[in-house]
Scaffold this active site. Sequence first.
Site, mmCIF file in Angstrom:
data_model
loop_
_atom_site.group_PDB
_atom_site.id
_atom_site.type_symbol
_atom_site.label_atom_id
_atom_site.label_comp_id
_atom_site.label_asym_id
_atom_site.label_seq_id
_atom_site.Cartn_x
_atom_site.Cartn_y
_atom_site.Cartn_z
ATOM 1 N N GLU A 35 0.264 7.257 8.619
ATOM 2 C CA GLU A 35 -0.928 7.697 7.890
ATOM 3 C C GLU A 35 -2.058 8.055 8.847
ATOM 4 O OE1 GLU A 35 -2.049 6.930 3.591
ATOM 5 O OE2 GLU A 35 -1.493 4.927 4.290
ATOM 6 N N TYR A 105 7.143 6.892 7.749
ATOM 7 C CA TYR A 105 6.217 6.553 6.672
ATOM 8 C C TYR A 105 6.892 6.960 5.365
ATOM 9 C CZ TYR A 105 2.055 6.741 3.681
ATOM 10 O OH TYR A 105 1.155 6.563 2.655
ATOM 11 N N ASP A 144 5.864 1.935 7.809
ATOM 12 C CA ASP A 144 5.526 1.521 6.453
ATOM 13 C C ASP A 144 6.650 1.995 5.537
ATOM 14 O OD1 ASP A 144 4.534 1.129 3.927
ATOM 15 O OD2 ASP A 144 2.724 2.343 4.199
ATOM 16 N N ASN A 146 7.063 0.960 2.482
ATOM 17 C CA ASN A 146 6.557 0.982 1.108
ATOM 18 C C ASN A 146 7.430 0.206 0.129
ATOM 19 O OD1 ASN A 146 4.021 2.126 0.352
ATOM 20 N ND2 ASN A 146 4.693 4.087 1.194
ATOM 21 N N ASP A 241 -5.968 -1.237 5.671
ATOM 22 C CA ASP A 241 -5.456 -2.144 4.644
ATOM 23 C C ASP A 241 -4.091 -2.703 5.040
ATOM 24 O OD1 ASP A 241 -4.386 0.410 4.380
ATOM 25 O OD2 ASP A 241 -4.328 0.376 2.193
#
Length: 257
Positions: A35, A105, A144, A146, A241
Amino acid sequence: MKLVSWNVNGLRACVNKGFNDYFKAIDADIFCIQETKLQEGQINLDQMKEYHQYWNYAEKKGYSGTAVFTKIKPLSVRYGLEADQEPEGRIITLEFESFYLVNVYTPNAKRDLSRLDYRMEWEERFLGYLQELDKLKPVVTCGDLNVAHQEIDIKNAKSNHNNSGFTPQERGKMTQLLESGFVDSFRYLYPDREDVYSWWSYMPKVRERNVGWRIDYFLVSSRLASSIIDAQIDCHIMGSDHCPVILELEDQLTQGA
């Protein structure tokens, strides 16, 4: 050999919140980010001159994007899953002498699960891609992903069943990936460690109360498991985050790289 992965949720914003200090202090051999949310020329990282830099920008401005900073020069670099670069800039693969590194990602299924079908199709292609690489050399993949794989990887499992990132479909794909010959490095070393997460909502007091999800990973080919020295999650590091995750491998893995 130290590897770090961090979803920075916008690199320019993260730089203003201490990214450079952490990058310098951790002194990784390879540092992967997800990101990035920027385009070429929108940031200057000249202070990282000892690192080779590789970027995969999303076509959509301010969205997605990945990057890898490595002290070890790769033999080759590939962007995306297929021969042509994918428009969302989600994957960078570096080939070293002894292994492949895949920085990823993974697409989010979205809150309303409107992208779940696409996510499932993407997962199939990604698994096939890792399996093909693994036939050639061991693979280290990070980023990540997810998905919180098991109930131990999420604070409120019962209330999140069927929510994006914790659906049976997404968790099943993670299980399939691991069963195909890969190891979750953190769970390999710490199978029962609870309350360790890598992502927290920006809602008030959520991070302070550690109501989080572990969705950032280092996975390695099963035959590299014995080379894992440590796997850590730097929960105290702010700036995004997400927080950084770390993998330490025996140095002999990079001999000749």
